[in-house]
Design an enzyme around this catalytic site. Structure first.
Site, PDB file in Angstrom:
ATOM      1  CG  HIS A   1      -3.798 -22.686  12.835  1.00 43.70           C
ATOM      2  ND1 HIS A   1      -3.650 -23.950  13.206  1.00 43.70           N
ATOM      3  CD2 HIS A   1      -3.870 -22.052  13.802  1.00 43.70           C
ATOM      4  CE1 HIS A   1      -3.875 -24.046  14.238  1.00 43.70           C
ATOM      5  NE2 HIS A   1      -4.100 -23.176  15.039  1.00 43.70           N
TER       6      HIS A   1
ATOM      7  CG  ASP B   1      -2.062 -17.919  17.903  1.00 39.91           C
ATOM      8  OD1 ASP B   1      -1.909 -19.022  18.302  1.00 39.91           O
ATOM      9  OD2 ASP B   1      -3.074 -17.419  17.764  1.00 39.91           O
TER      10      ASP B   1
ATOM     11  CG  LEU C   1      -6.658 -27.783  23.765  1.00 37.87           C
ATOM     12  CD1 LEU C   1      -7.260 -27.358  22.861  1.00 37.87           C
ATOM     13  CD2 LEU C   1      -5.298 -28.167  23.283  1.00 37.87           C
ATOM     14  CB  ALA C   2      -8.328 -30.251  28.827  1.00 40.29           C
TER      15      ALA C   2
ATOM     16  CG  HIS D   1      -7.630 -26.881  15.340  1.00 43.05           C
ATOM     17  ND1 HIS D   1      -6.816 -26.305  16.231  1.00 43.05           N
ATOM     18  CD2 HIS D   1      -8.470 -26.210  14.870  1.00 43.05           C
ATOM     19  CE1 HIS D   1      -7.098 -25.064  16.127  1.00 43.05           C
ATOM     20  NE2 HIS D   1      -8.237 -24.860  15.411  1.00 43.05           N
TER      21      HIS D   1
END
Length: 493
Positions: A240, A235, A18-19, A178
């Site tokens: 989301h 997930d 992710l980073a 996100h």
């Protein structure tokens, strides 16, 4: 906009995927856009077994930005960004190197600064990392960004929230999704509340169903260890799609400030009817059990489709259809609001089927760059009264919005530095979602196999949401001159 105060940003999990793909490229894009504070330092952290020198971390960041960033690592902006980077390894029993790195970063700023911790780490490490921050002085004057999943059920979500709130007041906690940082999702607020043509019709009297459809073409991509303990429902749906549902279904807040906005979203989550197993189809793509790290008898779902209801005055009786899964036919992110047909059928009956169904819609594609369209029927030129579908559309590609846009993570990291919680989830909100999910989690229906590249198990394709079809219009159809990203309207039916 107001610039953030000076910050020391600590990335836990700085050596992870992710980073590499999102956080380091996103932070550099904020720097290139002039949106980071005048004074900032970025400290990478990972367990001691993954420790790096400062120079090695700078090389790692350069490679990540070069591979995945929109702004390339060159010029004076990169030089300044690179100089801001350092690394401090930390384990709960040995936080010394991280403490030293944070103190050195703060000293180099030469004045007061704030701390922002981003937990880009597995959920199993949340409690120990939060505890370490509380046991040291690192949590002072600090905010924390928590990555999904926010628990795996109601009990674990409550336990996680108690662990976090024992160290960080809720006003300093930023649970990040996100999807909610996407320009095209945030624009739903403007579409609804800034335009008198839409909001009066945004209710059960004028809308017959809502779909939030996020199929994916990717498989596990080496994430079997994470996915086996999570599955598509936890997930994607909880984290989301139901968050997007909150934006679509909320009542008008008194303002777009964080408090009123989150109040209205939380009311939606509180009004969710319990999700019954009979309203859910779970699927698993053929070959999933052969993936490295997957149990040979795994019952983890790689696909979930469900019918959800929001039990309030605005939406009572309106089904919300949610779908997401791995290894499906297309990668899309689409919201569809099906409008009720007029009661007077004065037009030829042969036009009341598929063509009429295609016409009565508001469609929001929130994949990057995204578009918004209204589908309606108009008269075909000629002597007969024949109807044809038409579209009014706005596309972000090539617009003023695209040039100024930030990706989801970029926007949300900036908001966290500013202390703006508008697009982040409260503890109570996530607990309401898990509470509604309890009947399904306690008695999940069996997974049904589906072929990779298909639209999932057959019941999800047709039976679950009948009499309505899944609707995935082609971008080229909505915005002539663009390249399409899907098949024909009604794909998946």
């Amino acid at each position: 906009m107001t610039a953030p105060d000076d910050h020391v940003i600590v990335l836990f999990g700085a050596t992870g995927d992710l980073a590499k793909r999102k956080l380091l490229p996103g932070l550099f894009h904020l720097a290139a856009a002039g949106l980071l504070p005048d004074g900032y330092r970025i400290v990478g952290s990972a367990p001691h077994r993954s420790a790096m020198s400062d120079d090695a971390f700078r090389t790692h960041a350069h490679d990540a930005v070069a591979a995945f960033g929109r702004s390339k690592p060159t010029g004076p902006v990169w030089k300044s960004f690179e100089e801001s980077l350092s690394f401090g390894a930390a384990d709960p029993e040995d936080p010394g190197p991280l403490l030293a790195a944070v103190r050195a970063a703060e000293d180099s700023l030469g004045g007061p600064s704030r701390r922002l911790f981003h937990l880009a780490i597995p959920p199993s490490a949340f409690a120990s990392t939060i505890g370490m921050l509380g046991d040291t002085d690192l949590a002072e004057n600090a905010k924390v960004i928590v990555e999904k999943p926010f628990g795996t059920d109601l009990a674990s979500a409550r336990a996680l929230n108690e662990t976090i709130n024992a160290v960080f007041d809720e006003s300093r906690v930023f649970r990040i999704d996100h999807f909610l940082g996407k320009e095209s999702v945030d624009n739903i607020l403007a579409l609804r509340f800034a335009n008198g043509m839409f909001e009066p019709n945004w209710n059960r009297d004028h809308i017959s169903y809502v779909q939030i459809d996020v199929p994916e073409t990717l498989g596990l991509e080496g994430r079997a260890h994470f996915y086996e303990g999570t599955g598509a429902f936890r997930d994607m749906i909880v984290t989301h799609l139901i968050q997007v549902l909150g934006i679509v279904a909320m009542d008008p807040p008194v303002s777009l400030a964080a408090g009123p906005l989150r109040d209205e979203k939380d009311k939606v989550f509180e009004a969710l009817r319990p999700i019954e197993p009979g309203d859910v189809v779970r699927g698993q793509y053929e070959g999933y059990r052969d993936e490295p790290g997957v149990a040979p008898d795994s019952t983890t779902e790689t696909f979930a489709a469900l019918r959800v209801e929001v039990d309030n005055w605005r939406w009572a009786g309106v089904p919300f259809h949610l779908r997401s899964g791995k290894n499906l036919a297309q990668r899309r992110q689409v919201i569809t609001l099906g409008l009720r047909e007029p009661p007077l059928r004065m037009f030829p009956t042969d036009l009341a089927g598929q063509e009429r169904n295609r016409g009565n819609k508001i469609v929001i594609d929130f994949g990057d760059p995204g578009w918004i369209a209204a589908r309606f029927l108009t008269k075909e030129p000629g002597p007969a009264m024949r109807l044809e579908p038409a579209t009014m559309a706005f596309g972000y590609a090539g617009s003023f919005c695209e040039e100024n846009g930030l990706e989801g993570y970029e926007r949300l990291i900036l908001d966290a530095m500013l202390g703006d919680q508008s697009l982040f989830t409260r503890a109570g909100g996530i607990e309401h979602i898990w509470a509604a999910s309890t009947p399904l989690l306690e008695n999940p229906p069996p997974v049904q196999p589906y072929a990779p590249g298909s639209w999932g198990p057959e019941p999800a394709v047709g039976e679950l949401i009948a009499p309505y079809p899944w609707y995935l219009p082609d971008a080229a159809e909505i915005l002539p001159g663009t390249s399409g990203t899907s098949g024909t309207p009604g794909t998946g039916t």
